[in-house]
Design a protein around this motif. Structure first.
Motif, PDB file in Angstrom:
ATOM      1  N   ALA A  89      -2.710 -15.866  -4.360  1.00 18.57           N
ATOM      2  CA  ALA A  89      -1.585 -16.685  -4.805  1.00 18.57           C
ATOM      3  C   ALA A  89      -0.939 -17.451  -3.662  1.00 18.57           C
ATOM      4  CB  ALA A  89      -0.544 -15.808  -5.501  1.00 18.57           C
ATOM      5  N   SER A  90      -0.786 -16.809  -2.512  1.00 19.41           N
ATOM      6  CA  SER A  90      -0.088 -17.437  -1.389  1.00 19.41           C
ATOM      7  C   SER A  90      -1.032 -18.021  -0.348  1.00 19.41           C
ATOM      8  CB  SER A  90       0.821 -16.413  -0.708  1.00 19.41           C
ATOM      9  OG  SER A  90       0.042 -15.406  -0.077  1.00 19.41           O
ATOM     10  N   GLY A  91      -2.268 -17.544  -0.334  1.00 20.44           N
ATOM     11  CA  GLY A  91      -3.212 -17.952   0.701  1.00 20.44           C
ATOM     12  C   GLY A  91      -3.003 -17.257   2.020  1.00 20.44           C
ATOM     13  N   MET A  92      -2.121 -16.262   2.066  1.00 19.03           N
ATOM     14  CA  MET A  92      -1.839 -15.547   3.306  1.00 19.03           C
ATOM     15  C   MET A  92      -2.426 -14.140   3.268  1.00 19.03           C
ATOM     16  SD  MET A  92       2.061 -16.642   4.250  1.00 19.03           S
ATOM     17  CE  MET A  92       2.470 -18.353   4.618  1.00 19.03           C
ATOM     18  N   GLN A  93      -2.625 -13.585   4.463  1.00 17.60           N
ATOM     19  CA  GLN A  93      -3.116 -12.222   4.569  1.00 17.60           C
ATOM     20  C   GLN A  93      -2.000 -11.237   4.224  1.00 17.60           C
ATOM     21  OE1 GLN A  93      -6.464 -11.275   5.588  1.00 17.60           O
ATOM     22  NE2 GLN A  93      -6.716 -13.418   5.039  1.00 17.60           N
ATOM     23  N   GLU A 121       6.988 -14.785   7.039  1.00 14.95           N
ATOM     24  CA  GLU A 121       6.654 -14.531   8.440  1.00 14.95           C
ATOM     25  C   GLU A 121       5.155 -14.703   8.708  1.00 14.95           C
ATOM     26  OE1 GLU A 121       8.575 -11.246  10.489  1.00 14.95           O
ATOM     27  OE2 GLU A 121       9.798 -10.891   8.708  1.00 14.95           O
ATOM     28  N   GLY A 122       4.462 -15.408   7.812  1.00 14.16           N
ATOM     29  CA  GLY A 122       3.048 -15.685   8.012  1.00 14.16           C
ATOM     30  C   GLY A 122       2.094 -14.722   7.346  1.00 14.16           C
ATOM     31  N   ILE A 125      -0.705  -8.014   8.442  1.00 15.41           N
ATOM     32  CA  ILE A 125      -2.066  -7.540   8.695  1.00 15.41           C
ATOM     33  C   ILE A 125      -2.027  -6.257   9.533  1.00 15.41           C
ATOM     34  CG2 ILE A 125      -2.894  -9.928   8.671  1.00 15.41           C
ATOM     35  CD1 ILE A 125      -3.426  -9.678  11.681  1.00 15.41           C
ATOM     36  N   ASP A 126      -3.193  -5.642   9.694  1.00 19.13           N
ATOM     37  CA  ASP A 126      -3.429  -4.557  10.661  1.00 19.13           C
ATOM     38  C   ASP A 126      -2.562  -3.333  10.409  1.00 19.13           C
ATOM     39  OD1 ASP A 126      -5.239  -6.249  11.819  1.00 19.13           O
ATOM     40  OD2 ASP A 126      -4.073  -6.643  13.627  1.00 19.13           O
ATOM     41  N   ALA A 127      -2.584  -2.804   9.197  1.00 17.75           N
ATOM     42  CA  ALA A 127      -1.813  -1.600   8.888  1.00 17.75           C
ATOM     43  C   ALA A 127      -2.460  -0.366   9.499  1.00 17.75           C
ATOM     44  CB  ALA A 127      -1.691  -1.428   7.380  1.00 17.75           C
ATOM     45  N   SER A 128      -1.621   0.521  10.046  1.00 13.54           N
ATOM     46  CA  SER A 128      -2.117   1.734  10.693  1.00 13.54           C
ATOM     47  C   SER A 128      -1.216   2.911  10.348  1.00 13.54           C
ATOM     48  CB  SER A 128      -2.152   1.531  12.213  1.00 13.54           C
ATOM     49  OG  SER A 128      -2.657   2.687  12.862  1.00 13.54           O
ATOM     50  N   PRO A 129      -1.720   3.925   9.629  1.00 15.03           N
ATOM     51  CA  PRO A 129      -0.898   5.079   9.264  1.00 15.03           C
ATOM     52  C   PRO A 129      -0.783   6.071  10.420  1.00 15.03           C
ATOM     53  CG  PRO A 129      -3.098   5.337   8.379  1.00 15.03           C
ATOM     54  CD  PRO A 129      -3.068   3.996   9.042  1.00 15.03           C
ATOM     55  N   PHE A 130       0.326   6.817  10.426  1.00 17.36           N
ATOM     56  CA  PHE A 130       0.579   7.800  11.477  1.00 17.36           C
ATOM     57  C   PHE A 130       1.322   8.977  10.878  1.00 17.36           C
ATOM     58  CE2 PHE A 130       3.820   9.156  14.749  1.00 17.36           C
ATOM     59  CZ  PHE A 130       2.949   9.927  15.508  1.00 17.36           C
ATOM     60  N   LEU A 131       0.857  10.188  11.190  1.00 12.47           N
ATOM     61  CA  LEU A 131       1.501  11.430  10.760  1.00 12.47           C
ATOM     62  C   LEU A 131       2.076  12.109  11.991  1.00 12.47           C
ATOM     63  CD1 LEU A 131       2.005  13.582   8.501  1.00 12.47           C
ATOM     64  CD2 LEU A 131      -0.191  14.593   9.169  1.00 12.47           C
ATOM     65  N   ASP A 132       3.410  12.264  12.053  1.00 14.60           N
ATOM     66  CA  ASP A 132       4.002  12.861  13.246  1.00 14.60           C
ATOM     67  C   ASP A 132       3.987  14.385  13.147  1.00 14.60           C
ATOM     68  OD1 ASP A 132       6.277  13.745  11.824  1.00 14.60           O
ATOM     69  OD2 ASP A 132       7.464  11.988  12.365  1.00 14.60           O
ATOM     70  N   SER A 133       4.388  15.037  14.232  1.00 15.11           N
ATOM     71  CA  SER A 133       4.306  16.492  14.300  1.00 15.11           C
ATOM     72  C   SER A 133       5.278  17.183  13.359  1.00 15.11           C
ATOM     73  CB  SER A 133       4.545  16.958  15.735  1.00 15.11           C
ATOM     74  OG  SER A 133       5.819  16.524  16.201  1.00 15.11           O
ATOM     75  N   SER A 134       6.252  16.439  12.834  1.00 13.97           N
ATOM     76  CA  SER A 134       7.192  16.998  11.865  1.00 13.97           C
ATOM     77  C   SER A 134       6.711  16.850  10.425  1.00 13.97           C
ATOM     78  CB  SER A 134       8.561  16.312  12.008  1.00 13.97           C
ATOM     79  OG  SER A 134       9.100  16.537  13.296  1.00 13.97           O
ATOM     80  N   GLY A 135       5.546  16.225  10.244  1.00 13.62           N
ATOM     81  CA  GLY A 135       4.992  16.044   8.909  1.00 13.62           C
ATOM     82  C   GLY A 135       5.423  14.769   8.219  1.00 13.62           C
ATOM     83  N   ASN A 136       6.097  13.877   8.935  1.00 14.52           N
ATOM     84  CA  ASN A 136       6.522  12.600   8.361  1.00 14.52           C
ATOM     85  C   ASN A 136       5.419  11.559   8.514  1.00 14.52           C
ATOM     86  OD1 ASN A 136       9.262  13.492   7.801  1.00 14.52           O
ATOM     87  ND2 ASN A 136       9.566  13.424  10.019  1.00 14.52           N
ATOM     88  N   ARG A 137       5.243  10.770   7.471  1.00 18.42           N
ATOM     89  CA  ARG A 137       4.225   9.714   7.508  1.00 18.42           C
ATOM     90  C   ARG A 137       4.878   8.360   7.756  1.00 18.42           C
ATOM     91  NH1 ARG A 137      -0.781  11.408   6.104  1.00 18.42           N
ATOM     92  NH2 ARG A 137      -0.921  13.425   5.046  1.00 18.42           N
ATOM     93  N   TRP A 138       4.200   7.537   8.555  1.00 19.91           N
ATOM     94  CA  TRP A 138       4.688   6.223   8.940  1.00 19.91           C
ATOM     95  C   TRP A 138       3.559   5.226   8.782  1.00 19.91           C
ATOM     96  CZ3 TRP A 138       9.815   6.268  10.324  1.00 19.91           C
ATOM     97  CH2 TRP A 138      10.348   7.513  10.693  1.00 19.91           C
ATOM     98  N   LEU A 139       3.943   3.947   8.627  1.00 17.23           N
ATOM     99  CA  LEU A 139       2.959   2.878   8.597  1.00 17.23           C
ATOM    100  C   LEU A 139       3.387   1.790   9.570  1.00 17.23           C
ATOM    101  CD1 LEU A 139       0.304   2.116   7.123  1.00 17.23           C
ATOM    102  CD2 LEU A 139       1.669   0.588   5.698  1.00 17.23           C
ATOM    103  N   TYR A 140       2.455   1.419  10.454  1.00 24.12           N
ATOM    104  CA  TYR A 140       2.663   0.343  11.424  1.00 24.12           C
ATOM    105  C   TYR A 140       1.832  -0.859  10.991  1.00 24.12           C
ATOM    106  CZ  TYR A 140       4.669   4.013  14.284  1.00 24.12           C
ATOM    107  OH  TYR A 140       5.460   5.047  14.734  1.00 24.12           O
ATOM    108  N   TRP A 141       2.325  -2.061  11.284  1.00 22.45           N
ATOM    109  CA  TRP A 141       1.585  -3.276  10.982  1.00 22.45           C
ATOM    110  C   TRP A 141       2.137  -4.423  11.788  1.00 22.45           C
ATOM    111  CZ3 TRP A 141       5.480  -1.484   7.842  1.00 22.45           C
ATOM    112  CH2 TRP A 141       6.476  -2.394   7.457  1.00 22.45           C
ATOM    113  N   LYS A 142       1.555  -5.590  11.622  1.00 16.47           N
ATOM    114  CA  LYS A 142       1.965  -6.804  12.326  1.00 16.47           C
ATOM    115  C   LYS A 142       2.205  -7.919  11.325  1.00 16.47           C
ATOM    116  CE  LYS A 142      -0.218 -10.763  14.334  1.00 16.47           C
ATOM    117  NZ  LYS A 142      -1.524 -11.438  14.452  1.00 16.47           N
ATOM    118  N   ASN A 143       3.304  -8.666  11.498  1.00 18.89           N
ATOM    119  CA  ASN A 143       3.411  -9.901  10.717  1.00 18.89           C
ATOM    120  C   ASN A 143       2.490 -10.944  11.351  1.00 18.89           C
ATOM    121  OD1 ASN A 143       5.517 -10.269  12.940  1.00 18.89           O
ATOM    122  ND2 ASN A 143       5.539 -12.325  12.012  1.00 18.89           N
ATOM    123  N   ASP A 144       1.809 -11.711  10.523  1.00 21.75           N
ATOM    124  CA  ASP A 144       0.779 -12.638  11.012  1.00 21.75           C
ATOM    125  C   ASP A 144       1.413 -13.958  11.452  1.00 21.75           C
ATOM    126  OD1 ASP A 144      -1.835 -13.157  11.673  1.00 21.75           O
ATOM    127  OD2 ASP A 144      -2.381 -13.897   9.686  1.00 21.75           O
TER     128      ASP A 144
END
Length: 298
Positions: A89-93, A121-122, A125-144
């Motif tokens: 629809a948008s043509g963006m990643q 913001e363009g 992309i590049d999503a990366s999951p992370f589980l910390d030592s406390s059991g919390n889940r996080w997601l990292y990514w970049k605006n293109d």
């Protein structure tokens, strides 16, 4: 005893590896094996082709630009994949999320819309999951942002326990500020070590020898983060443009898995370098065709 890089010589960009029951599974950007190229190994060095982990795409996207998959292992019968694909629809990643009951899939994305879009913001992309030592889940990514000429930021948000929803605020961690990074930072990957958080990321243009991996030390999963300065993994005489790394611990040693391109190998192939530490500073072997360290089955 050593091994020879690349450990997989065909086109296998943006690689990520997970370990399940003493078997390694690698995932990569679309290519000859399908939307999400998938391999299997027992030693990180010899890889067998499996096929396509995401054979069917959701309605918001189409084949051809499916990038940078990363899988989070939730349970022996639950695997959550984050991937980038072009929003028709948008043509963006944008970033999607899919679930499977086995490591190799098939992963299924039932969402009518992307998980993350950031169209103003363009794209995202590049999503990366992370589980910390406390059991919390996080997601990292970049605006293109480099796609539309604006800043690129590494973002993070908390994830719901099932990994399918962002919860709470999003946080900006770093953007391109150093000369070696060129116009962008991307491909975040977080590692927790001795109570500190290490953000690895790539900078510059992926198809240029200047592409490299940087590092920032963070106080928490949401920052603040301070960059180390110069890149920690750069081009060598054996390979150019190393980047989009992840970190894998195998047999009590840390390994960088990343892509690079070298003479005689098509596209960006999968490479392996040992990661060691000096206090809080990571030290990564350069891309070596003949690597003196031998990873063993986990």
């Amino acid at each position: 005893m050593g091994f020879t890089n690349p450990v997989y010589g065909n086109n296998f960009a943006d690689p990520q590896v997970v370990a399940v029951d003493n078997v390694y599974y690698a995932f990569a950007t679309n290519g000859a094996l399908g939307n999400i190229q998938t391999l299997r190994s027992t030693d990180l060095v010899s890889w067998a082709e499996v096929g396509d982990a995401l054979p069917a795409l959701p309605g918001w996207t189409s084949p051809g630009r499916v990038w940078a998959p990363e899988v989070a292992v939730h349970a022996p019968d639950r695997y959550v994949m984050y991937y980038t694909s072009r929003d028709d629809a948008s043509g963006m990643q944008c970033i999607g999320v899919a679930v499977a009951s086995t490591p190799t899939g098939p992963y299924v994305d039932k969402s009518p819309l992307p998980l993350i879009a950031q169209l103003d913001e363009g794209g995202s992309i590049d999503a990366s999951p992370f589980l910390d030592s406390s059991g919390n889940r996080w997601l990292y990514w970049k605006n293109d942002g480099n796609a539309i000429g604006v800043d690129t930021w590494i973002y993070v948000s908390a994830l719901s326990p099932d990994g399918l929803t962002l919860v709470g605020p999003t946080h900006r961690l770093i953007k391109q500020t150093l000369p070696w990074e060129g116009n962008l930072v991307e491909a975040p990957y977080m590692v927790e070590r001795d109570g500190k958080f290490h953000l690895f990321y790539s900078g510059n243009a992926f198809d240029q020898p200047a592409y490299a991996v940087g590092h920032a030390l963070c106080d928490s999963p949401t920052g603040p983060c301070v960059k180390s300065g110069d890149p920690i993994l750069t081009s060598s005489t054996d390979a150019s443009g190393p980047g989009h790394n992840m970190v894998l611990r195998a047999n009590n040693r840390d390994w960088f898995v990343y892509h690079a391109w070298s003479p005689g190998h098509p596209g960006r192939s999968m490479w392996l370098s040992e990661l060691t530490w000096v206090d809080d500073s990571p030290v990564v072997q350069p891309p070596l065709r003949l690597n003196p360290g031998q990873p063993e089955p986990h």
